[in-house]
Design an enzyme around this catalytic site. Structure first.
Site, PDB file in Angstrom:
ATOM      1  N   PRO A  45      -5.522 -15.415 -25.745  1.00  0.00           N
ATOM      2  CA  PRO A  45      -4.096 -15.086 -25.633  1.00  0.00           C
ATOM      3  C   PRO A  45      -3.797 -13.663 -26.110  1.00  0.00           C
ATOM      4  O   PRO A  45      -2.984 -12.971 -25.511  1.00  0.00           O
ATOM      5  CB  PRO A  45      -3.420 -16.130 -26.525  1.00  0.00           C
ATOM      6  N   GLY A  84      -6.829  -9.654 -24.003  1.00  0.00           N
ATOM      7  CA  GLY A  84      -7.009  -9.565 -22.554  1.00  0.00           C
ATOM      8  C   GLY A  84      -7.883  -8.376 -22.257  1.00  0.00           C
ATOM      9  O   GLY A  84      -9.103  -8.442 -22.400  1.00  0.00           O
ATOM     10  N   ILE A 119      -9.180 -19.492 -18.276  1.00  0.00           N
ATOM     11  CA  ILE A 119     -10.606 -19.608 -17.942  1.00  0.00           C
ATOM     12  C   ILE A 119     -10.764 -20.328 -16.589  1.00  0.00           C
ATOM     13  O   ILE A 119     -10.422 -21.509 -16.467  1.00  0.00           O
ATOM     14  CB  ILE A 119     -11.380 -20.375 -19.046  1.00  0.00           C
ATOM     15  N   GLU A 166     -11.206 -10.189 -14.157  1.00  0.00           N
ATOM     16  CA  GLU A 166     -12.475  -9.470 -14.403  1.00  0.00           C
ATOM     17  C   GLU A 166     -12.200  -7.996 -14.680  1.00  0.00           C
ATOM     18  O   GLU A 166     -12.908  -7.098 -14.235  1.00  0.00           O
ATOM     19  CB  GLU A 166     -13.466  -9.666 -13.247  1.00  0.00           C
ATOM     20  N   GLY A 167     -11.143  -7.759 -15.446  1.00  0.00           N
ATOM     21  CA  GLY A 167     -10.722  -6.403 -15.783  1.00  0.00           C
ATOM     22  C   GLY A 167      -9.646  -5.946 -14.838  1.00  0.00           C
ATOM     23  O   GLY A 167      -9.873  -5.896 -13.629  1.00  0.00           O
ATOM     24  N   GLN A 220       4.292  -8.821   6.745  1.00  0.00           N
ATOM     25  CA  GLN A 220       5.274  -7.996   7.466  1.00  0.00           C
ATOM     26  C   GLN A 220       5.145  -8.205   8.983  1.00  0.00           C
ATOM     27  O   GLN A 220       6.144  -8.330   9.679  1.00  0.00           O
ATOM     28  CB  GLN A 220       5.040  -6.519   7.106  1.00  0.00           C
ATOM     29  N   ILE A 221       3.916  -8.260   9.476  1.00  0.00           N
ATOM     30  CA  ILE A 221       3.718  -8.428  10.923  1.00  0.00           C
ATOM     31  C   ILE A 221       4.238  -9.798  11.383  1.00  0.00           C
ATOM     32  O   ILE A 221       4.792  -9.939  12.457  1.00  0.00           O
ATOM     33  CB  ILE A 221       2.229  -8.216  11.286  1.00  0.00           C
ATOM     34  N   ARG A 265       2.966 -13.438  19.626  1.00  0.00           N
ATOM     35  CA  ARG A 265       4.403 -13.312  19.399  1.00  0.00           C
ATOM     36  C   ARG A 265       5.038 -12.376  20.431  1.00  0.00           C
ATOM     37  O   ARG A 265       4.589 -11.246  20.596  1.00  0.00           O
ATOM     38  CB  ARG A 265       4.632 -12.780  17.988  1.00  0.00           C
TER      39      ARG A 265
END
Lengths: 386, 260, 398
Positions: A128, A131, A157, A365-366, A338-339, A268
């Site tokens: 906690p 990080g 985790i 992972e960072g 958006q499309i 479309r």
């Protein structure tokens, strides 16, 4: 896709993972996103198909490949569902500390079951209050005779609660700061080791993210990986290897969203024409495809470098692959929504999920800010060394 | 327990589409796959082997390219693959096909069970399986949805019928055809795929299977296709768009007399 | 038989390459080249060639005394002593074929305590009913049934034998055809007589229903075919018709079966068998989940119909397989077929396109289902279907 001159075996892995994605993952992706149910059925299929052992040496029952093979698999699964893919990839993350730091006895004991997919693994480092700043870690491991006593809490985790084998970073000597951290193997079911709440997440909702609680949890001293004090550097070495896998997850998520966007743009119709005939859409698709391909090229190149064993300081490059691919994933999935226009915003259509799933790849992972620090530090070191 | 699985390579009919302008089949990009029903046959054969030991041999009749189907069968757990391929087989109907396959089966020394898919997705005849059994004069059970018991002597199976099912017991050797309810075919393993790639397949030509040339291919096929055409499209109907209240009222008005 | 391209006539126009169902023709340097590994000599190319550049040589071969074979026969399927409706459908067609040939219609009826049912077949158009009545024949078993059919066919030499393409029929006649070296065409949807050659024209869907093929067995007798359920109309009942009932006796050895029947399980289902329903309300992928089929059931209830499903819905486990309509499910021919959220893949269309009235409800106006529909509503089925239920209820005073 660019021809990356993969070996026949690597192409076979891609085909097999694509089949699993099409037949097993895609049909349930939306449902598991809703229910947050852990995809055990799919984990079993992957296990039976020998995929948990891709990057593991044949002498431990693996397939003898490396991070590139693991990345190809993760990418394919992520095209169908980033959440299910991370359940697979996180087991590799939890296994890597044993492969990197473990003794022959430890490998013989744990790796075969992990390679066969009989057990899943998880890696526990985040807390906690720790990080990005892993040195702020509070969890402790105190040696008492032939035991270590663990106390503290890990959170966020991946595979927590579902995995059998946990590789956990804890402080063995707080006075030494980050040099006082060590990594231990903790098996599920060890007295004093319990799970906290399962997180309710924005994306990758099929995966389990859980808290690990240690209250006077006794583990045998032989469960220490490497030596005391190697925890922090060990964790960095793990991430140096695992980051291309996150890059691959990001590439897969981006490609999956792009594929949907291309198909939709062709179907479309507006103003009496398919929207794929409008240059505004065409240019978006062109940019998206170019970015995905660039990300893939970087991920494969850094994975190959990790596997080659030739270079030692590949950490900077694997950080680049994770940083770039995850930023691309966020951008491409947002553009895919958006499309799709209004439909893209609705859960009934598949693309908003890709956008939600993409976000985590910039964080875990960072964070991408940490990746930039790693890269910058690498650049400065290189310059200083030359 | 030695098991023979008969498979067929077919075009993936779910990909076949009709060109609305020319009314012809669009074949571009249509892949060849193992007949979907045969996937259940392979899976059941491999499960029997895993339970009782023995060997599963996949056999197919077709052009040389059909070896891909046999390799896939091996990746799914079959031990060997036999390709029965010869120009002389070209144009075979179900009678000539079942004769040819039966002669190939005779060449395989021992077997306990022959498993076939219910039917092939390109022809949909369901005739070749029973045809093989007839040529070999062995018992058959079609539309099997469950193997309840099996031992060295006999198998007890559940056959699907229009109303439900029947439980039948047949001595070995026998032939069964299976429906999709029988199992869920596995996904191959990577090791299986690698093994399949390297596997040495057996290839038999007409002279290898001790058969009567008059009964092969076109000569041995009583049926003959004389015409192929696209089904005539139905006349264009009335399509309603707009406010659901209005469209539904209109439809009910038009149809209410057709009901009752 | 052989096929070749006449080089002087071929212009390389490529029409043949497009119609070949087997991808067996390529045009190389402006000349059609046929890959004999793939070609089945079906003749599709010859038919479209504008330059008569494809030559097919057929070996005239008459192996049997085909003139000695006379009459149209059907296998009358019975279950639990009841003649199945497919048998009446076969009789309807058989009568028509027999008229064109100027021959009689005969039935083979096998079972236990079944003899008195022969009259039902006569009233539906049979001139002769060959009955084999024995306790061993109570339930269908492949071996005794096929042995008896083989014997009867050898003895009486019919020129045509028809059978339902049911689970029983397909297994049975395949075995029979092999033993008597007869040509057998599966799953026919159309049967006719070539008036000049006096042979049976058997038409069936192929390639998942994408194309139709007409098949003949010119030089072999009998000409055998299985016929799809619900494709032909049942023969009308005429109680005044008369015909012969011939009891056939067989040696006990004919009744022996290596396969033993242990049990018969009837599926308990509260819903109407869709193959028999007059009105079917069917749901597809757009139903989104099993719980939503309730709205279709309500509509079906109001209309007095049954609920069907597309393969997509069955594969997702929303409905049991017994409700599947289409290529790999059931063929249905109701008076009214209402397709809700079914896009209309060809595999589905082959199972329902002979319905009298087809109604499609789909959000996508370009869905192929609208091309076969007599009436269609473009819109959200979750909005449309409940409205239809309500309005039909009112209109039908229920």
């Amino acid at each position: 896709m660019i021809n990356y001159l993969l070996t026949e075996e690597q192409e076979m892995i891609r085909d097999l993972c694509r089949q699993i994605t099409d037949e097993k993952i895609r049909p349930v992706a939306a449902e598991l996103d809703k229910t947050e149910e852990f995809p055990w059925e799919i984990m079993k299929v992957m296990a039976k198909s020998d995929l948990f052992g891709l990057y593991i040496d044949e002498k431990y029952g693996g397939m003898g490949g490396g991070i590139l093979e693991l990345s190809i698999a993760t990418e394919e699964f992520s095209k169908g569902c980033g959440g299910i893919a991370i359940c697979y990839a996180a087991s590799a993350l939890g296994t890597l500390p044993i492969l990197i730091l473990g003794s022959e006895e430890q490998k013989q004991k744990y790796i075969p079951d992990l390679a066969a997919g009989k057990h899943l693994a998880a890696f526990g480092i985040t807390e906690p209050a720790a990080g990005s700043d892993a040195s702020a870690m509070q969890t402790t491991a105190v040696k008492k005779g032939d035991k270590y006593i663990l106390n503290g809490t890990k959170h966020f985790i991946t595979n927590g609660g579902e995995a059998e084998i946990y590789t956990v970073v804890a402080m063995t000597d707080k006075s030494k700061g980050s040099r006082g951290a060590s990594i231990f193997i903790v098996e599920k079911g060890t007295p004093g080791f319990t799970f906290g709440k399962k997180e309710d997440k924005l994306g990758i909702r099929a995966s389990a993210t859980n808290e690990l609680n240690f209250v006077d949890c006794e583990i045998p001293a032989e469960n220490l990986l490497g030596k005391e004090g190697q925890g922090f550097i060990g964790a960095m070495r793990v991430f140096d290897k695992s980051r291309p896998g996150i890059g691959a997850q990001a590439v897969g998520i981006a490609q999956g969203a792009l594929d949907h966007a291309i198909r939709y743009a062709r179907e479309r119709k507006q103003f009496g024409k398919s929207i794929s005939s409008f240059q505004g859409i065409q240019f978006m698709l062109a940019d998206m495809a170019t970015q995905v391909e660039a990300a893939r090229a970087l991920v494969y190149a850094s994975a190959r470098e990790v596997d080659s064993g030739v270079t030692k300081n590949y950490g900077m490059h694997s950080a680049m692959s994770k940083l770039y691919a995850s930023d691309v994933a966020m951008k491409v999935t947002t553009d895919a929504v958006q499309i799709f226009g209004g439909y893209g915003y609705m859960k009934e259509y598949p693309v908003e999920k890709y956008m939600r799933d993409a976000k985590i790849t910039q964080i875990y992972e960072g964070t991408n800010q940490i990746q930039r620090s790693i890269i910058a530090l690498g650049l400065i070191k290189e310059a200083a060394g030359s | 327990m030695n098991i023979i699985v008969c498979i067929k390579q077919v075009p993936d009919t779910t990909q076949v589409k009709i060109d609305p302008k020319t009314n012809t089949l669009i074949r571009e990009g249509v892949e060849s796959i193992i007949n979907p029903f045969d996937m259940y046959a392979i899976e059941e054969g491999v499960r029997l082997k895993e339970k009782f030991g023995g060997k599963v041999i996949a056999i197919t009749m077709g052009p040389p390219q059909a070896e891909a189907a046999l390799r896939e069968a091996i990746s799914l757990g079959c031990d060997d693959g036999i390709l029965v391929s010869d120009r002389a087989f070209a144009g075979s109907d179900t009678l000539a096909t079942s004769y040819t396959l039966a002669m190939a089966v005779k060449k395989i020394e021992t077997f306990d069970i022959i498993i076939c898919g219910k039917q092939a997705s390109d022809g949909d005849t369901a005739q070749v399986g029973p045809g093989i059994a007839a040529h070999l004069n062995i018992p058959q059970v079609t539309y099997v949805k469950h193997i309840k018991e099996a031992d060295e002597e006999a198998i007890t199976v559940e056959r699907m019928t229009e109303e439900g099912s029947e439980i039948l017991r047949s001595p070995l050797p026998c032939l069964i055809t299976v429906v999709k309810e029988i199992n869920e075919p596995r996904i191959p393993s990577l090791k299986g795929k690698m093994k399949a790639k390297k596997a040495e397949l057996t290839c038999w030509k007409a002279i290898d299977i001790d058969c009567d040339d008059e009964r092969l291919g076109l000569n041995g096929s009583p049926t003959q296709v004389v015409r192929i055409f696209t089904p005539p499209p139905r006349a264009q109907g009335e399509i309603l768009e707009g406010d659901p209240q209005e469209t539904t009222s209109k439809l009910v008005e038009m149809l209410k007399d057709s009901i009752q | 038989m052989s096929i070749k391209v006449i080089k002087d006539k071929c212009t390389g126009c490529m029409i043949c390459t497009r119609v070949c169902p087997f991808a067996a023709i390529k045009v190389i340097e402006k000349l059609a080249v046929i890959d004999l590994d793939k070609c089945t000599i079906c003749g599709a190319c010859k038919e479209v060639c504008n330059f008569a550049a494809i030559d097919i040589q057929k070996n005239p071969k008459k192996t049997q005394d085909i003139e000695k074979y006379k009459g149209v026969w059907i296998f009358a399927e019975q279950k639990r002593g009841n003649i199945q409706s497919i048998s009446y459908e076969l009789l309807g067609k058989a009568t028509e074929l027999a008229q064109k040939l100027g021959v009689e219609v005969s039935c083979m009826l096998l079972g236990h305590n079944i003899t008195d049912k022969a009259q039902e077949l006569i009233s539906r158009g049979a001139d002769n009913v060959y009955v084999v009545d024995s306790p061993e024949l109570e339930h269908f078993l492949d071996e005794p049934y096929s042995k008896i059919l083989i014997n009867l066919i050898r003895k009486y030499r019919p020129e045509i034998v028809l059978c339902g393409a049911s689970a029983i029929g397909r297994a049975l006649v395949s075995r029979v055809a092999v033993n008597i070296h007869a040509g057998l065409t599966a799953d026919c949807t159309e049967l006719d007589i070539d008036e000049t050659e006096k042979i049976l024209l058997q038409t069936r869907p192929a390639f998942g229903g994408n194309i139709m093929a007409t098949i003949i067995s010119k030089n072999h007798r009998p000409q055998m075919a299985t016929v799809r359920h619900k494709v032909f109309k049942e023969a009308e009942v005429d109680p005044s018709r008369t015909g012969k009932v011939i009891i056939e006796n067989f040696d006990k050895s004919f009744f022996k079966s290596r396969t033993k029947m242990l049990d018969v399980i009837e599926e308990v289902t509260s819903m109407i068998n869709i193959a028999e329903a007059d009105i079917i309300v069917s749901g597809g992928r757009a139903m989104k989940g099993p719980e939503n089929f309730a709205i279709l059931e309500e509509l079906a209830k109001v209309l007095g119909g049954a609920v069907g499903a597309s393969r997509a819905a069955v594969d997702s486990d929303w409905m049991p397989y017994s409700h599947q309509v289409g290529q790999t499910g059931k063929t249905v021919c109701p008076k009214m077929y209402i397709a809700c959220g079914i896009s209309g893949q060809i595999q589905h269309l082959v199972g329902m396109s002979s319905s009298d009235i087809i109604i499609a409800i789909n959000r996508d106006a370009s869905a192929p289902i609208f091309q076969v529909a007599d009436y269609g509503i473009v819109g959200d089925l979750f909005e449309i279907v409940p409205l239809l239920t309500k309005k039909f209820k009112e209109a039908l005073n229920k």
